[in-house]
Motif scaffolding. Structure first.
Motif, PDB file in Angstrom:
ATOM      1  N   MET A 277      -3.528  19.222  65.314  1.00 50.53           N
ATOM      2  CA  MET A 277      -2.708  18.042  65.055  1.00 50.53           C
ATOM      3  C   MET A 277      -2.697  17.173  66.310  1.00 50.53           C
ATOM      4  N   THR A 278      -2.813  15.893  66.124  1.00 49.28           N
ATOM      5  CA  THR A 278      -2.806  14.950  67.245  1.00 49.28           C
ATOM      6  C   THR A 278      -1.385  14.419  67.471  1.00 49.28           C
ATOM      7  N   SER A 279      -1.181  13.876  68.621  1.00 47.29           N
ATOM      8  CA  SER A 279       0.150  13.389  68.981  1.00 47.29           C
ATOM      9  C   SER A 279       0.486  12.043  68.341  1.00 47.29           C
ATOM     10  N   MET A 280      -0.503  11.365  67.737  1.00 44.65           N
ATOM     11  CA  MET A 280      -0.262  10.073  67.086  1.00 44.65           C
ATOM     12  C   MET A 280      -1.180   9.957  65.876  1.00 44.65           C
ATOM     13  N   PRO A 281      -0.627   9.844  64.692  1.00 46.23           N
ATOM     14  CA  PRO A 281      -1.473   9.713  63.493  1.00 46.23           C
ATOM     15  C   PRO A 281      -2.363   8.471  63.571  1.00 46.23           C
ATOM     16  N   ALA A 282      -3.553   8.584  63.017  1.00 46.65           N
ATOM     17  CA  ALA A 282      -4.515   7.480  63.047  1.00 46.65           C
ATOM     18  C   ALA A 282      -3.943   6.210  62.421  1.00 46.65           C
ATOM     19  N   ALA A 283      -3.155   6.360  61.367  1.00 42.79           N
ATOM     20  CA  ALA A 283      -2.596   5.191  60.682  1.00 42.79           C
ATOM     21  C   ALA A 283      -1.643   4.391  61.561  1.00 42.79           C
ATOM     22  N   GLU A 284      -1.116   5.007  62.617  1.00 43.74           N
ATOM     23  CA  GLU A 284      -0.189   4.322  63.515  1.00 43.74           C
ATOM     24  C   GLU A 284      -0.887   3.724  64.738  1.00 43.74           C
ATOM     25  N   ARG A 285      -2.159   3.946  64.880  1.00 42.00           N
ATOM     26  CA  ARG A 285      -2.885   3.470  66.060  1.00 42.00           C
ATOM     27  C   ARG A 285      -3.367   2.040  65.840  1.00 42.00           C
ATOM     28  N   LEU A 286      -2.777   1.114  66.568  1.00 45.02           N
ATOM     29  CA  LEU A 286      -3.143  -0.299  66.421  1.00 45.02           C
ATOM     30  C   LEU A 286      -4.620  -0.535  66.714  1.00 45.02           C
ATOM     31  N   GLY A 287      -5.144   0.188  67.699  1.00 41.60           N
ATOM     32  CA  GLY A 287      -6.553   0.031  68.045  1.00 41.60           C
ATOM     33  C   GLY A 287      -7.469   0.291  66.864  1.00 41.60           C
ATOM     34  N   SER A 288      -7.120   1.266  66.023  1.00 41.98           N
ATOM     35  CA  SER A 288      -7.934   1.564  64.839  1.00 41.98           C
ATOM     36  C   SER A 288      -7.924   0.390  63.860  1.00 41.98           C
ATOM     37  N   HIS A 289      -6.784  -0.221  63.678  1.00 43.73           N
ATOM     38  CA  HIS A 289      -6.681  -1.364  62.762  1.00 43.73           C
ATOM     39  C   HIS A 289      -7.427  -2.582  63.316  1.00 43.73           C
ATOM     40  N   ILE A 290      -7.311  -2.808  64.610  1.00 41.05           N
ATOM     41  CA  ILE A 290      -8.030  -3.925  65.237  1.00 41.05           C
ATOM     42  C   ILE A 290      -9.533  -3.700  65.117  1.00 41.05           C
ATOM     43  N   LYS A 291      -9.984  -2.467  65.352  1.00 37.02           N
ATOM     44  CA  LYS A 291     -11.410  -2.138  65.271  1.00 37.02           C
ATOM     45  C   LYS A 291     -11.927  -2.331  63.845  1.00 37.02           C
ATOM     46  N   ARG A 292     -11.160  -1.896  62.847  1.00 39.73           N
ATOM     47  CA  ARG A 292     -11.578  -2.069  61.454  1.00 39.73           C
ATOM     48  C   ARG A 292     -11.722  -3.546  61.107  1.00 39.73           C
ATOM     49  N   ALA A 293     -10.780  -4.360  61.571  1.00 38.68           N
ATOM     50  CA  ALA A 293     -10.859  -5.802  61.307  1.00 38.68           C
ATOM     51  C   ALA A 293     -12.093  -6.403  61.984  1.00 38.68           C
ATOM     52  N   GLU A 294     -12.352  -5.985  63.228  1.00 33.82           N
ATOM     53  CA  GLU A 294     -13.527  -6.480  63.942  1.00 33.82           C
ATOM     54  C   GLU A 294     -14.811  -6.059  63.230  1.00 33.82           C
ATOM     55  N   GLN A 295     -14.882  -4.806  62.781  1.00 37.58           N
ATOM     56  CA  GLN A 295     -16.071  -4.326  62.077  1.00 37.58           C
ATOM     57  C   GLN A 295     -16.286  -5.089  60.776  1.00 37.58           C
ATOM     58  N   ALA A 296     -15.213  -5.348  60.039  1.00 38.04           N
ATOM     59  CA  ALA A 296     -15.328  -6.097  58.785  1.00 38.04           C
ATOM     60  C   ALA A 296     -15.803  -7.527  59.046  1.00 38.04           C
ATOM     61  N   LEU A 297     -15.271  -8.147  60.088  1.00 40.56           N
ATOM     62  CA  LEU A 297     -15.683  -9.507  60.446  1.00 40.56           C
ATOM     63  C   LEU A 297     -17.157  -9.526  60.835  1.00 40.56           C
ATOM     64  N   ASN A 298     -17.583  -8.587  61.673  1.00 40.62           N
ATOM     65  CA  ASN A 298     -18.987  -8.536  62.100  1.00 40.62           C
ATOM     66  C   ASN A 298     -19.920  -8.250  60.933  1.00 40.62           C
ATOM     67  N   ALA A 299     -19.524  -7.360  60.025  1.00 40.89           N
ATOM     68  CA  ALA A 299     -20.371  -7.053  58.869  1.00 40.89           C
ATOM     69  C   ALA A 299     -20.523  -8.282  57.971  1.00 40.89           C
ATOM     70  N   THR A 300     -19.438  -9.015  57.777  1.00 44.07           N
ATOM     71  CA  THR A 300     -19.493 -10.221  56.946  1.00 44.07           C
ATOM     72  C   THR A 300     -20.348 -11.288  57.621  1.00 44.07           C
ATOM     73  N   LYS A 301     -20.158 -11.488  58.914  1.00 45.07           N
ATOM     74  CA  LYS A 301     -20.977 -12.483  59.622  1.00 45.07           C
ATOM     75  C   LYS A 301     -22.449 -12.062  59.642  1.00 45.07           C
ATOM     76  N   THR A 302     -22.712 -10.769  59.784  1.00 44.02           N
ATOM     77  CA  THR A 302     -24.098 -10.280  59.742  1.00 44.02           C
ATOM     78  C   THR A 302     -24.742 -10.681  58.417  1.00 44.02           C
ATOM     79  N   ALA A 303     -24.015 -10.483  57.318  1.00 39.23           N
ATOM     80  CA  ALA A 303     -24.554 -10.805  55.995  1.00 39.23           C
ATOM     81  C   ALA A 303     -24.796 -12.300  55.821  1.00 39.23           C
ATOM     82  N   VAL A 304     -23.860 -13.131  56.273  1.00 41.19           N
ATOM     83  CA  VAL A 304     -24.033 -14.576  56.061  1.00 41.19           C
ATOM     84  C   VAL A 304     -25.041 -15.191  57.030  1.00 41.19           C
ATOM     85  N   LEU A 305     -25.238 -14.562  58.185  1.00 43.94           N
ATOM     86  CA  LEU A 305     -26.206 -15.095  59.148  1.00 43.94           C
ATOM     87  C   LEU A 305     -27.635 -14.648  58.864  1.00 43.94           C
TER      88      LEU A 305
END
Length: 146
Positions: free
Chosen positions: A1-29
């Motif tokens: 067990m970790t000391s902080m659940p993944a769902a509470e880690r802001l960095g994970s949410h920021i990274k997911r948003a960045e990955q989604a943005l990059n994947a979408t831009k990759t497709a349109v470019l």
């Protein structure tokens, strides 16, 4: 067990948003024949003619060796030209060619479409709040960096 659940880690949410943005831009470019990194370089070059590779790398958030690879690919395709600086012969100034400006214009329409769709998901107040919150994240993390 970790000391902080993944769902509470802001960095994970920021990274997911960045990955989604990059994947979408990759497709349109893709139809413009550019990667996200190449587009970023052309975008900054369009506003900073003559900039050095090191300064461009800082603007794009990549390492100088990565930027040199991006610039070599863009130069090989005829989108940029690199010439020695008038006084500092070891520094190469980088500029868009006419062909590079045309490719950049096409790619920019595509990328701006993604940015506008993303912005449209939020009210003006929400966009301003999000920008402010992300800025606070950057400020804290840059201050905390070893």
């Amino acid at each position: 067990m970790t000391s902080m659940p993944a769902a509470e880690r802001l960095g994970s949410h920021i990274k997911r948003a960045e990955q989604a943005l990059n994947a979408t831009k990759t497709a349109v470019l893709k139809p413009a024949g550019l990667t996200v990194a190449q587009y970023g370089a052309l975008l900054h070059l369009s506003a900073n003619a003559g900039i050095s590779a090191a300064a461009l790398a800082r603007l794009c958030g990549v390492t100088p060796p990565t930027m040199n690879t991006v610039l070599k690919n863009l130069q090989d395709r005829g989108y940029i030209e690199r010439t020695p600086h008038e006084w500092h012969r070891n520094v190469l100034e980088t500029r868009l060619t006419d062909e590079g400006r045309a490719v950049m214009a096409d790619a920019d329409v595509r990328a701006v479409g993604v940015e506008r769709a993303l912005a449209a998901e939020f009210t003006e107040e929400e966009r301003e709040a999000l920008i402010g919150l992300l800025g606070r994240c950057v400020d804290l993390l840059e201050k905390e960096r070893p």
